[in-house]
Design a protein around this motif. Structure first.
Motif, PDB file in Angstrom:
ATOM      1  N   VAL A  36     -27.752 -20.382  50.992  1.00 28.17           N
ATOM      2  CA  VAL A  36     -28.548 -21.291  51.824  1.00 28.17           C
ATOM      3  C   VAL A  36     -27.709 -22.511  52.214  1.00 28.17           C
ATOM      4  CG1 VAL A  36     -30.614 -22.742  51.898  1.00 28.17           C
ATOM      5  CG2 VAL A  36     -30.695 -20.530  50.757  1.00 28.17           C
ATOM      6  N   ASN A  37     -26.879 -22.974  51.292  1.00 23.40           N
ATOM      7  CA  ASN A  37     -26.043 -24.153  51.580  1.00 23.40           C
ATOM      8  C   ASN A  37     -24.614 -23.841  51.132  1.00 23.40           C
ATOM      9  OD1 ASN A  37     -25.082 -26.635  52.161  1.00 23.40           O
ATOM     10  ND2 ASN A  37     -26.307 -27.760  50.666  1.00 23.40           N
ATOM     11  N   PRO A  38     -23.952 -22.930  51.865  1.00 21.75           N
ATOM     12  CA  PRO A  38     -22.654 -22.456  51.389  1.00 21.75           C
ATOM     13  C   PRO A  38     -21.573 -23.519  51.361  1.00 21.75           C
ATOM     14  CG  PRO A  38     -23.131 -21.593  53.583  1.00 21.75           C
ATOM     15  CD  PRO A  38     -24.367 -22.289  53.113  1.00 21.75           C
ATOM     16  N   GLY A  39     -21.765 -24.624  52.105  1.00 24.18           N
ATOM     17  CA  GLY A  39     -20.692 -25.619  52.168  1.00 24.18           C
ATOM     18  C   GLY A  39     -20.732 -26.646  51.060  1.00 24.18           C
ATOM     19  N   CYS A  40     -21.700 -26.548  50.135  1.00 24.32           N
ATOM     20  CA  CYS A  40     -21.813 -27.589  49.116  1.00 24.32           C
ATOM     21  C   CYS A  40     -20.908 -27.288  47.918  1.00 24.32           C
ATOM     22  CB  CYS A  40     -23.256 -27.748  48.653  1.00 24.32           C
ATOM     23  SG  CYS A  40     -23.383 -29.082  47.452  1.00 24.32           S
ATOM     24  N   GLU A  41     -19.808 -28.016  47.828  1.00 21.44           N
ATOM     25  CA  GLU A  41     -18.864 -27.795  46.723  1.00 21.44           C
ATOM     26  C   GLU A  41     -19.469 -28.255  45.402  1.00 21.44           C
ATOM     27  OE1 GLU A  41     -14.881 -29.111  47.265  1.00 21.44           O
ATOM     28  OE2 GLU A  41     -14.926 -28.686  49.400  1.00 21.44           O
ATOM     29  N   ARG A  42     -20.310 -29.275  45.477  1.00 19.20           N
ATOM     30  CA  ARG A  42     -20.906 -29.812  44.246  1.00 19.20           C
ATOM     31  C   ARG A  42     -21.697 -28.713  43.534  1.00 19.20           C
ATOM     32  NH1 ARG A  42     -24.003 -35.371  44.887  1.00 19.20           N
ATOM     33  NH2 ARG A  42     -21.853 -36.039  45.203  1.00 19.20           N
ATOM     34  N   ARG A  43     -22.588 -28.086  44.272  1.00 22.70           N
ATOM     35  CA  ARG A  43     -23.409 -27.052  43.655  1.00 22.70           C
ATOM     36  C   ARG A  43     -22.554 -25.852  43.209  1.00 22.70           C
ATOM     37  NH1 ARG A  43     -29.277 -24.792  44.192  1.00 22.70           N
ATOM     38  NH2 ARG A  43     -28.922 -23.076  42.792  1.00 22.70           N
ATOM     39  N   ALA A  44     -21.585 -25.481  44.040  1.00 25.32           N
ATOM     40  CA  ALA A  44     -20.752 -24.322  43.704  1.00 25.32           C
ATOM     41  C   ALA A  44     -20.056 -24.530  42.360  1.00 25.32           C
ATOM     42  CB  ALA A  44     -19.735 -24.072  44.809  1.00 25.32           C
ATOM     43  N   PRO A 299     -17.693 -33.127  46.395  1.00 26.34           N
ATOM     44  CA  PRO A 299     -18.341 -33.388  47.687  1.00 26.34           C
ATOM     45  C   PRO A 299     -19.659 -32.628  47.808  1.00 26.34           C
ATOM     46  CG  PRO A 299     -16.051 -32.736  47.981  1.00 26.34           C
ATOM     47  CD  PRO A 299     -16.376 -32.501  46.541  1.00 26.34           C
ATOM     48  N   ARG A 300     -20.693 -33.341  48.237  1.00 24.20           N
ATOM     49  CA  ARG A 300     -21.988 -32.685  48.457  1.00 24.20           C
ATOM     50  C   ARG A 300     -22.117 -32.350  49.937  1.00 24.20           C
ATOM     51  NH1 ARG A 300     -23.767 -38.326  48.627  1.00 24.20           N
ATOM     52  NH2 ARG A 300     -23.993 -38.668  50.866  1.00 24.20           N
ATOM     53  N   LEU A 301     -23.044 -31.448  50.254  1.00 22.63           N
ATOM     54  CA  LEU A 301     -23.427 -31.214  51.651  1.00 22.63           C
ATOM     55  C   LEU A 301     -24.944 -31.174  51.655  1.00 22.63           C
ATOM     56  CD1 LEU A 301     -22.275 -30.783  54.466  1.00 22.63           C
ATOM     57  CD2 LEU A 301     -22.506 -28.352  54.107  1.00 22.63           C
ATOM     58  N   TYR A 302     -25.511 -32.385  51.676  1.00 25.31           N
ATOM     59  CA  TYR A 302     -26.965 -32.474  51.532  1.00 25.31           C
ATOM     60  C   TYR A 302     -27.673 -32.111  52.838  1.00 25.31           C
ATOM     61  CZ  TYR A 302     -31.631 -34.085  50.802  1.00 25.31           C
ATOM     62  OH  TYR A 302     -32.992 -34.102  50.717  1.00 25.31           O
ATOM     63  N   GLY A 303     -28.823 -31.483  52.707  1.00 27.26           N
ATOM     64  CA  GLY A 303     -29.708 -31.230  53.845  1.00 27.26           C
ATOM     65  C   GLY A 303     -31.121 -31.150  53.319  1.00 27.26           C
ATOM     66  N   ARG A 305     -33.190 -28.931  53.255  1.00 25.65           N
ATOM     67  CA  ARG A 305     -33.520 -27.671  52.571  1.00 25.65           C
ATOM     68  C   ARG A 305     -33.151 -27.702  51.101  1.00 25.65           C
ATOM     69  NH1 ARG A 305     -32.254 -22.199  55.397  1.00 25.65           N
ATOM     70  NH2 ARG A 305     -33.770 -21.588  53.855  1.00 25.65           N
ATOM     71  N   CYS A 306     -32.263 -28.628  50.727  1.00 22.90           N
ATOM     72  CA  CYS A 306     -31.894 -28.760  49.306  1.00 22.90           C
ATOM     73  C   CYS A 306     -33.138 -29.000  48.457  1.00 22.90           C
ATOM     74  CB  CYS A 306     -30.934 -29.925  49.102  1.00 22.90           C
ATOM     75  SG  CYS A 306     -29.310 -29.657  49.797  1.00 22.90           S
ATOM     76  N   LEU A 307     -34.126 -29.693  49.033  1.00 17.76           N
ATOM     77  CA  LEU A 307     -35.323 -30.046  48.255  1.00 17.76           C
ATOM     78  C   LEU A 307     -36.051 -28.817  47.750  1.00 17.76           C
ATOM     79  CD1 LEU A 307     -36.604 -32.938  50.522  1.00 17.76           C
ATOM     80  CD2 LEU A 307     -35.764 -33.178  48.188  1.00 17.76           C
ATOM     81  N   ASP A 308     -35.883 -27.688  48.444  1.00 16.41           N
ATOM     82  CA  ASP A 308     -36.573 -26.457  48.017  1.00 16.41           C
ATOM     83  C   ASP A 308     -35.758 -25.633  47.038  1.00 16.41           C
ATOM     84  OD1 ASP A 308     -38.671 -26.939  49.710  1.00 16.41           O
ATOM     85  OD2 ASP A 308     -37.688 -25.946  51.402  1.00 16.41           O
ATOM     86  N   MET A 309     -34.464 -25.942  46.910  1.00 20.41           N
ATOM     87  CA  MET A 309     -33.673 -24.968  46.164  1.00 20.41           C
ATOM     88  C   MET A 309     -32.640 -25.546  45.204  1.00 20.41           C
ATOM     89  SD  MET A 309     -30.487 -24.522  47.820  1.00 20.41           S
ATOM     90  CE  MET A 309     -29.711 -25.547  49.004  1.00 20.41           C
ATOM     91  N   CYS A 310     -32.644 -26.856  44.996  1.00 19.21           N
ATOM     92  CA  CYS A 310     -31.626 -27.384  44.085  1.00 19.21           C
ATOM     93  C   CYS A 310     -32.198 -28.500  43.220  1.00 19.21           C
ATOM     94  CB  CYS A 310     -30.412 -27.886  44.860  1.00 19.21           C
ATOM     95  SG  CYS A 310     -29.057 -28.375  43.775  1.00 19.21           S
ATOM     96  N   GLU A 311     -31.932 -28.410  41.933  1.00 20.93           N
ATOM     97  CA  GLU A 311     -32.449 -29.368  40.963  1.00 20.93           C
ATOM     98  C   GLU A 311     -31.872 -30.767  41.163  1.00 20.93           C
ATOM     99  OE1 GLU A 311     -31.189 -26.433  40.435  1.00 20.93           O
ATOM    100  OE2 GLU A 311     -32.238 -25.317  38.881  1.00 20.93           O
ATOM    101  N   LEU A 312     -30.712 -30.863  41.833  1.00 19.75           N
ATOM    102  CA  LEU A 312     -30.089 -32.181  42.033  1.00 19.75           C
ATOM    103  C   LEU A 312     -30.540 -32.839  43.327  1.00 19.75           C
ATOM    104  CD1 LEU A 312     -26.300 -32.198  41.140  1.00 19.75           C
ATOM    105  CD2 LEU A 312     -28.192 -33.171  39.890  1.00 19.75           C
ATOM    106  N   SER A 313     -31.513 -32.233  44.008  1.00 21.47           N
ATOM    107  CA  SER A 313     -31.794 -32.681  45.376  1.00 21.47           C
ATOM    108  C   SER A 313     -32.268 -34.129  45.450  1.00 21.47           C
ATOM    109  CB  SER A 313     -32.788 -31.751  46.059  1.00 21.47           C
ATOM    110  OG  SER A 313     -33.914 -31.586  45.254  1.00 21.47           O
TER     111      SER A 313
HETATM  112  S1  SF4 Z   1     -28.972 -30.955  46.286  1.00 25.14           S
HETATM  113 FE1  SF4 Z   1     -26.888 -31.714  46.181  1.00 25.14          FE
HETATM  114  S2  SF4 Z   1     -25.778 -30.319  44.833  1.00 25.14           S
HETATM  115 FE2  SF4 Z   1     -27.685 -29.332  45.415  1.00 25.14          FE
HETATM  116  S3  SF4 Z   1     -27.071 -28.076  47.184  1.00 25.14           S
HETATM  117 FE3  SF4 Z   1     -27.881 -30.025  47.988  1.00 25.14          FE
HETATM  118  S4  SF4 Z   1     -26.106 -31.351  48.226  1.00 25.14           S
HETATM  119 FE4  SF4 Z   1     -25.501 -29.621  46.937  1.00 25.14          FE
END
Ligand code: SF4
Length: 384
Positions: A36-44, A299-303, A305-313
């Motif tokens: 869903v957010n392939p460019g986010c290095e932080r999550r990867a 580096p993050r790539l926030y959007g 849609r992160c709110l639906d799928m990432c605990e760090l959103s």
């Molecule tokens: S919430 Fe933060 S770490 Fe999670 S995918 Fe989005 S930008 Fe990346």
């Protein structure tokens, strides 16, 4: 009862980053979130290191409630039980209806346990044996209920559990996913179907990897999966075959990309740590400040849609807002402002407060000036 999780092997550098905390396993849901957010290095990096993102968000002071509601879990379990009642009668009826072949003799291998053992490694070993037997035609009409599949994810063994794998029909096996959101008049929530399809793609790739490792043909696994949903406003099951080819490419691309995550982690400063463990006295191994500095190095790539799928959103959203990062307004705004580091810069150009336009910014600043002029005319009522 939660399924026991075995310790999983992982990369040395990523393991050091995680410290003494137990590795969080990869799940199909986590792997698909990367697409869903392939460019986010932080999550990867966080996922590859097996860091508990929910705990990390808590330590950063930005906890985010996540996961299925208890009500949704109960509904899902009740629907699952119904499909399996009376020797899997309803599931077998659906297979017959959707895959169009007689399935009367289909037998079910219940892989929720092996003997009395619910641990993942023996269940995974038994699943492998049965998949090989099916591929070699030693077992033909065998449905696998909650098999455990393994998938190599960036050097880590992920244990994955689809709801079922159908028996061999027309020389193909199908992954079966049971979900509790309704199909009304044959239509289901498109976003939820897409999410299920991505998870099914992960399972298909895992079965293919298993077969390939044994020198068996991977095209035994269909690139369509059977999605089973409650029909209309009843609890009657409804099945639909869903094409997975696009999702298979997307997930495979992400898996290939994850193999390079360790090199991203290698670029972190020597004092970087994501260790969330505590010592015997209850003292944290790393301070909140150390954790924050390490997260900020990624580096993050926030959007939105992160709110639906990432605990760090929540943490990432607040950082994006504070930094006037256009990404918090969505990818449309972010992509419309190439070369401008934040919305403050964009506004300063649009208002004429800045005119130090770099060569790479000329095009976007010209568009901003045009937009500002049009807006001023509209507000002033003097459009020509
Ligand atoms: S919430 Fe933060 S770490 Fe999670 S995918 Fe989005 S930008 Fe990346």
């Amino acid at each position: 009862m939660a399924t026991p999780t075995p310790p999983q092997a992982g990369g040395g550098l990523l393991d050091r980053l995680r410290g003494d905390e137990r590795r969080q396993p990869y799940t199909a849901r986590k792997i698909t979130a990367l697409t869903v957010n392939p460019g986010c290095e932080r999550r990867a990096v966080l996922d590859a290191a097996g860091v508990d993102k929910q705990k990390l968000a808590l330590r950063l002071g930005q906890p985010m409630p996540f996961g299925q509601s208890p009500l949704a879990i109960t509904r899902q379990r009740a629907f699952d039980d119904q499909l399996k009642a009376y020797g899997y009668a309803e599931l077998i009826t659906l297979l017959r209806a959707e895959l169009g072949v007689p399935v009367e003799e289909a037998a079910v291998a219940d892989l929720n346990t092996v003997g009395e053992n619910a641990d993942l490694p023996p269940r995974a070993a038994e699943t492998k044996n049965l998949l090989r037997a099916i591929a070699e035609d030693r077992e033909y009409r065998l449905i696998l209920d909650h098999p455990i599949l393994t998938l190599d994810v960036a050097g880590t063994t992920a244990y994955l559990e689809p709801d079922a794998v159908s028996h061999r029909i027309g020389d193909q096996l199908h992954v079966v996913l049971v979900r509790s959101f309704a199909a009304v008049d044959g239509q289901a929530n498109a976003g939820k179907v897409a999410e299920a399809a991505k998870q099914a793609a992960v399972y298909v790739l895992a079965i293919r990897q298993t077969l390939q490792a044994s020198g068996l043909p991977i095209d035994l696994v269909s690139d369509r999966f059977l999605l089973v949903l409650p029909k209309d406003f009843t609890n009657r099951p409804y099945g639909r075959l869903v094409d997975l080819r696009q999702q298979l490419d997307a997930v495979q691309y992400q898996l290939d990309r994850l193999a390079t995550v360790e090199s991203r982690a290698a670029a972190l400063s020597p004092e970087a740590t994501l260790d969330l463990s505590h010592n015997a006295e209850g003292q944290p191994a790393a301070s909140a400040d150390q954790l924050l500095r390490t997260v900020e190095e990624l580096p993050r790539l926030y959007g939105p849609r992160c709110l639906d799928m990432c605990e760090l959103s929540r943490y990432c959203r607040d950082s994006a807002v504070n930094e006037h990062d256009p990404s918090h307004l969505g990818s449309g705004v972010r992509d419309s402002l190439p070369g401008l580091e934040n919305t403050s810069t964009a506004l300063a150009f649009a208002r004429g407060e800045r005119d130090d336009v770099a060569e790479t910014q000329k095009e976007v600043v010209a568009l901003l000036w045009t937009a500002a002029e049009l807006r001023a005319r509209r507000l002033g009522g003097g459009a020509s």
